[in-house]
Design a protein around this motif. Structure first.
Motif, PDB file in Angstrom:
ATOM      1  N   LEU A   1       0.925  -1.113   0.030  1.00  0.00           N
ATOM      2  CA  LEU A   1      -0.023   0.059  -0.108  1.00  0.00           C
ATOM      3  C   LEU A   1       0.972   1.217  -0.015  1.00  0.00           C
ATOM      4  CD1 LEU A   1      -2.287  -1.238   2.901  1.00  0.00           C
ATOM      5  CD2 LEU A   1      -3.031  -1.419   0.651  1.00  0.00           C
ATOM      6  N   ASP A   2       0.819   2.151  -0.782  1.00  0.00           N
ATOM      7  CA  ASP A   2       1.260   3.330  -0.970  1.00  0.00           C
ATOM      8  C   ASP A   2       0.225   4.858  -0.925  1.00  0.00           C
ATOM      9  OD1 ASP A   2       0.585   3.524  -3.512  1.00  0.00           O
ATOM     10  OD2 ASP A   2       2.523   4.052  -4.171  1.00  0.00           O
ATOM     11  N   GLN A   3      -0.806   4.555  -1.041  1.00  0.00           N
ATOM     12  CA  GLN A   3      -1.937   5.850  -0.828  1.00  0.00           C
ATOM     13  C   GLN A   3      -1.740   5.987   0.419  1.00  0.00           C
ATOM     14  OE1 GLN A   3      -3.964   7.038  -2.931  1.00  0.00           O
ATOM     15  NE2 GLN A   3      -2.823   6.038  -4.812  1.00  0.00           N
ATOM     16  N   ARG A   4      -1.625   7.755   0.789  1.00  0.00           N
ATOM     17  CA  ARG A   4      -1.558   8.479   1.963  1.00  0.00           C
ATOM     18  C   ARG A   4      -2.462   7.650   3.082  1.00  0.00           C
ATOM     19  NH1 ARG A   4       1.343  12.114   4.465  1.00  0.00           N
ATOM     20  NH2 ARG A   4       0.272  13.359   5.900  1.00  0.00           N
ATOM     21  N   PRO A   5      -3.861   7.873   2.746  1.00  0.00           N
ATOM     22  CA  PRO A   5      -4.801   7.275   3.867  1.00  0.00           C
ATOM     23  C   PRO A   5      -4.355   5.863   4.334  1.00  0.00           C
ATOM     24  CG  PRO A   5      -5.953   8.261   1.991  1.00  0.00           C
ATOM     25  CD  PRO A   5      -4.727   8.292   1.632  1.00  0.00           C
ATOM     26  N   ASP A   6      -4.052   5.013   3.586  1.00  0.00           N
ATOM     27  CA  ASP A   6      -3.731   3.617   4.005  1.00  0.00           C
ATOM     28  C   ASP A   6      -2.406   3.773   4.691  1.00  0.00           C
ATOM     29  OD1 ASP A   6      -5.983   2.475   2.808  1.00  0.00           O
ATOM     30  OD2 ASP A   6      -4.745   2.437   0.676  1.00  0.00           O
ATOM     31  N   VAL A   7      -1.373   4.324   4.380  1.00  0.00           N
ATOM     32  CA  VAL A   7      -0.106   4.222   5.025  1.00  0.00           C
ATOM     33  C   VAL A   7      -0.316   5.261   6.503  1.00  0.00           C
ATOM     34  CG1 VAL A   7       2.104   5.464   5.068  1.00  0.00           C
ATOM     35  CG2 VAL A   7       1.246   4.378   2.988  1.00  0.00           C
ATOM     36  N   VAL A   8      -1.070   6.356   6.281  1.00  0.00           N
ATOM     37  CA  VAL A   8      -1.304   6.959   7.631  1.00  0.00           C
ATOM     38  C   VAL A   8      -2.004   6.032   8.754  1.00  0.00           C
ATOM     39  CG1 VAL A   8      -2.375   8.980   8.875  1.00  0.00           C
ATOM     40  CG2 VAL A   8      -1.046   9.256   6.768  1.00  0.00           C
ATOM     41  N   ALA A   9      -3.166   5.287   8.335  1.00  0.00           N
ATOM     42  CA  ALA A   9      -3.613   4.658   9.259  1.00  0.00           C
ATOM     43  C   ALA A   9      -2.740   3.440   9.630  1.00  0.00           C
ATOM     44  CB  ALA A   9      -5.000   3.933   8.303  1.00  0.00           C
ATOM     45  N   HIS A  10      -2.123   2.887   8.963  1.00  0.00           N
ATOM     46  CA  HIS A  10      -1.164   1.863   9.305  1.00  0.00           C
ATOM     47  C   HIS A  10      -0.051   2.421  10.395  1.00  0.00           C
ATOM     48  CE1 HIS A  10      -2.994  -0.850   6.339  1.00  0.00           C
ATOM     49  NE2 HIS A  10      -2.481  -1.849   7.130  1.00  0.00           N
ATOM     50  N   LEU A  11       0.548   3.635  10.062  1.00  0.00           N
ATOM     51  CA  LEU A  11       1.458   4.290  11.049  1.00  0.00           C
ATOM     52  C   LEU A  11       1.074   4.342  12.401  1.00  0.00           C
ATOM     53  CD1 LEU A  11       4.354   5.021  11.484  1.00  0.00           C
ATOM     54  CD2 LEU A  11       3.595   7.162  10.374  1.00  0.00           C
ATOM     55  N   GLU A  12      -0.244   4.838  12.335  1.00  0.00           N
ATOM     56  CA  GLU A  12      -0.854   5.461  13.375  1.00  0.00           C
ATOM     57  C   GLU A  12      -1.265   4.176  14.082  1.00  0.00           C
ATOM     58  OE1 GLU A  12      -4.315   7.506  12.286  1.00  0.00           O
ATOM     59  OE2 GLU A  12      -3.331   9.497  11.955  1.00  0.00           O
ATOM     60  N   ALA A  13      -1.768   3.192  13.563  1.00  0.00           N
ATOM     61  CA  ALA A  13      -1.845   1.893  14.488  1.00  0.00           C
ATOM     62  C   ALA A  13      -0.798   1.245  15.281  1.00  0.00           C
ATOM     63  CB  ALA A  13      -2.803   0.887  13.697  1.00  0.00           C
ATOM     64  N   TYR A  14       0.537   1.393  14.222  1.00  0.00           N
ATOM     65  CA  TYR A  14       1.737   0.895  14.994  1.00  0.00           C
ATOM     66  C   TYR A  14       2.113   1.658  15.951  1.00  0.00           C
ATOM     67  CZ  TYR A  14       6.710  -0.579  14.852  1.00  0.00           C
ATOM     68  OH  TYR A  14       7.759  -1.342  15.091  1.00  0.00           O
ATOM     69  N   THR A  15       2.220   3.178  15.701  1.00  0.00           N
ATOM     70  CA  THR A  15       2.643   3.905  16.744  1.00  0.00           C
ATOM     71  C   THR A  15       2.031   3.665  18.165  1.00  0.00           C
ATOM     72  OG1 THR A  15       2.927   5.793  15.265  1.00  0.00           O
ATOM     73  CG2 THR A  15       2.884   6.457  17.547  1.00  0.00           C
ATOM     74  N   ARG A  16       0.596   3.434  17.888  1.00  0.00           N
ATOM     75  CA  ARG A  16      -0.449   3.219  19.369  1.00  0.00           C
ATOM     76  C   ARG A  16       0.328   1.942  19.786  1.00  0.00           C
ATOM     77  NH1 ARG A  16      -4.584   5.017  16.258  1.00  0.00           N
ATOM     78  NH2 ARG A  16      -5.166   2.905  15.610  1.00  0.00           N
ATOM     79  N   ILE A  17       0.453   0.651  19.105  1.00  0.00           N
ATOM     80  CA  ILE A  17       0.828  -0.352  19.783  1.00  0.00           C
ATOM     81  C   ILE A  17       2.261  -0.350  20.186  1.00  0.00           C
ATOM     82  CG2 ILE A  17      -0.878  -1.928  18.431  1.00  0.00           C
ATOM     83  CD1 ILE A  17       1.543  -2.679  16.602  1.00  0.00           C
ATOM     84  N   SER A  18       3.166   0.297  19.624  1.00  0.00           N
ATOM     85  CA  SER A  18       4.414   0.628  20.186  1.00  0.00           C
ATOM     86  C   SER A  18       4.374   1.160  21.703  1.00  0.00           C
ATOM     87  CB  SER A  18       5.389   1.446  19.116  1.00  0.00           C
ATOM     88  OG  SER A  18       6.518   1.359  19.608  1.00  0.00           O
ATOM     89  N   ARG A  19       3.486   2.256  21.565  1.00  0.00           N
ATOM     90  CA  ARG A  19       3.570   2.909  22.917  1.00  0.00           C
ATOM     91  C   ARG A  19       3.042   1.999  23.969  1.00  0.00           C
ATOM     92  NH1 ARG A  19       0.798   8.824  20.503  1.00  0.00           N
ATOM     93  NH2 ARG A  19       2.677   9.722  19.876  1.00  0.00           N
ATOM     94  N   LEU A  20       2.104   1.129  23.576  1.00  0.00           N
ATOM     95  CA  LEU A  20       1.374   0.315  24.544  1.00  0.00           C
ATOM     96  C   LEU A  20       2.255  -0.699  25.036  1.00  0.00           C
ATOM     97  CD1 LEU A  20      -1.422  -0.623  25.932  1.00  0.00           C
ATOM     98  CD2 LEU A  20      -1.835  -2.097  24.069  1.00  0.00           C
ATOM     99  N   ALA A  21       3.198  -1.058  24.167  1.00  0.00           N
ATOM    100  CA  ALA A  21       4.257  -2.317  24.506  1.00  0.00           C
ATOM    101  C   ALA A  21       5.143  -1.328  25.504  1.00  0.00           C
ATOM    102  CB  ALA A  21       4.668  -2.692  23.322  1.00  0.00           C
TER     103      ALA A  21
END
Length: 293
Positions: free
Chosen positions: A253-273
Motif C-alpha cells: 500500500l502506498d496511498q496516503r490514507p492507507d499508510v497513515v492509518a497503518h502508521l498510527e496503529a503501529y505508533t499506538r501499539i508501540s506506545r502500549l508495549a
C-alpha cells in the motif's frame, strides 16, 4: 494504488519504481494522456501504465523516446537513461529467485533500499533477527515437504537479507513483537534460548529498537496480522506498507490514507508495549532462563 507493487518474475527495484513515478510526473506536467504517450512510442496505453507503475523493465529505447516527447533536456535525459540502465540490473536476490514467492520479491527490494523499517510481528521472531536454527525450524513448518537442499536455500536467503543490518548505512529497525511470538517454542528449548540471546545482542545496536507487547495488552489495533512499514531516503518514493493476506499473497500500500492509518496503529501499539513492558532486556533475560532446560 491499493496494490502498490507488482509480483511476478521481475520484482522492481526501488530505483525502477522511482523512475516510473518520475516518467508519470513528466507526462502529467506536459498535460499528455496515456494514449498520447503511447502513440509517441507506437504502443498501447497499457504499456505506458505498466512502465509508470514499475510493472515492466525500463526498455531504454522507450525511455529515450518518452523523454524526447516530454521535451526533457539532453543532460537530464542522459542522467535518466543511465539510472534506467542501473534499475534494470538484477538485485542480489536474483540468485534466490527459486526460493522467493512471487508476492515476496518486491518486499526484498524494498527492505534492501529502506532507510527506516517498522515491523509488527504477532507470530514469530521477525526474519531480520532470526538465527539460522530458528529460521530453519520456522521455514520447515511452512514447507513440511521441501527437500533439504531447497529448504537450506530458503534459510540462506533469510540470513542473506540480514546483511543489510551490518552496513554502514544500515536502516533504522523498529520491531514490535507479540509476547506470544517469544513463548511459542520453535525448534526446541536450545534453539529458543540461542534465539533470545541473539536478539538481546542485536538490540544493543542503537539502530535497532525492540518492543514486546505482552499478552496482558488484550485486544489492540495491530491484531490483524504481520505488517511492515518502509520509509526511504528518496524523496520521490513515498512510504509503503506491506501486509500479508493469508498464506500465499500480500498487499503493498502506498496511498496516503492507507499508510497513515497503518502508521498510527503501529505508533499506538508501540506506545502500549513500552508502557506495559518498559524493560525489554530484563524480560528477555528472564525468558532466556525459562528455556534453560
Amino acid at each position: 494504488m491499493s496494490e502498490a507493487l507488482p509480483s511476478g518474475q521481475s520484482a522492481p527495484t526501488v530505483l525502477r519504481i522511482v523512475l516510473g513515478k518520475r516518467l508519470k510526473e513528466l507526462r502529467e506536467s506536459r498535460d499528455a494522456s496515456l494514449e498520447e504517450a503511447a502513440r509517441a512510442l507506437g504502443v498501447s496505453h497499457l504499456t505506458i501504465r505498466r512502465i509508470e507503475n514499475a510493472q515492466v523493465s525500463l526498455k531504454l529505447p522507450y525511455v529515450r523516446e518518452l523523454l524526447r516527447f516530454y521535451e526533457v533536456s539532453d543532460e537530464e535525459a542522459g542522467d535518466f537513461t543511465d539510472m534506467a540502465a542501473r534499475a534494470n540490473e538484477p538485485g542480489w536476490w536474483h540468485d534466490y529467485r527459486t526460493a522467493l514467492p512471487d508476492w515476496f520479491r518486491a518486499y526484498v527490494s524494498l527492505e534492501t533500499a529502506a532507510g527506516v523499517i517498522r515491523v509488527y510481528e504477532p507470530h514469530y521472531m521477525t526474519g531480520l533477527l532470526q538465527t539460522r536454527d530458528y529460521a530453519r525450524a520456522v521455514i520447515r513448518a511452512g514447507f513440511p515437504y521441501e527437500p533439504d537442499d531447497a529448504l537450506e536455500h530458503r534459510v540462506d536467503l533469510r540470513l542473506r537479507r540480514q546483511a543489510l543490518l551490518a552496513k554502514d548505512d544500515a536502516p533504522t529497525l523498529w520491531v514490535v513483537l507479540e509476547e506470544a511470538a517469544l513463548r511459542r517454542e520453535v525448534g526446541g528449548p536450545a534453539v529458543m534460548r540461542a534465539q533470545i540471546e541473539h536478539v538481546m545482542e542485536a538490540a544493543q545496536d542503537p539502530r535497532i529498537t525492540l518492543r514486546i507487547l505482552p499478552l496482558a495488552a488484550g485486544a489492540h489495533s495491530g491484531a490483524s496480522g504481520h505488517v511492515t512499514y518502509f520509509r526511504f531516503q528518496e524523496p520521490e518514493l513515498q512510504d509503503i506498507v506491506y501486509t500479508e493476506v493469508g498464506l500465499t499473497s500480500a498487499v503493498y500500500l502506498d496511498q496516503r490514507p492507507d499508510v497513515v492509518a497503518h502508521l498510527e496503529a503501529y505508533t499506538r501499539i508501540s506506545r502500549l508495549a513500552t508502557e506495559l513492558l518498559p524493560d525489554t532486556r530484563s524480560y528477555l533475560d528472564h525468558l532466556r532462563k525459562e528455556f534453560n532446560r
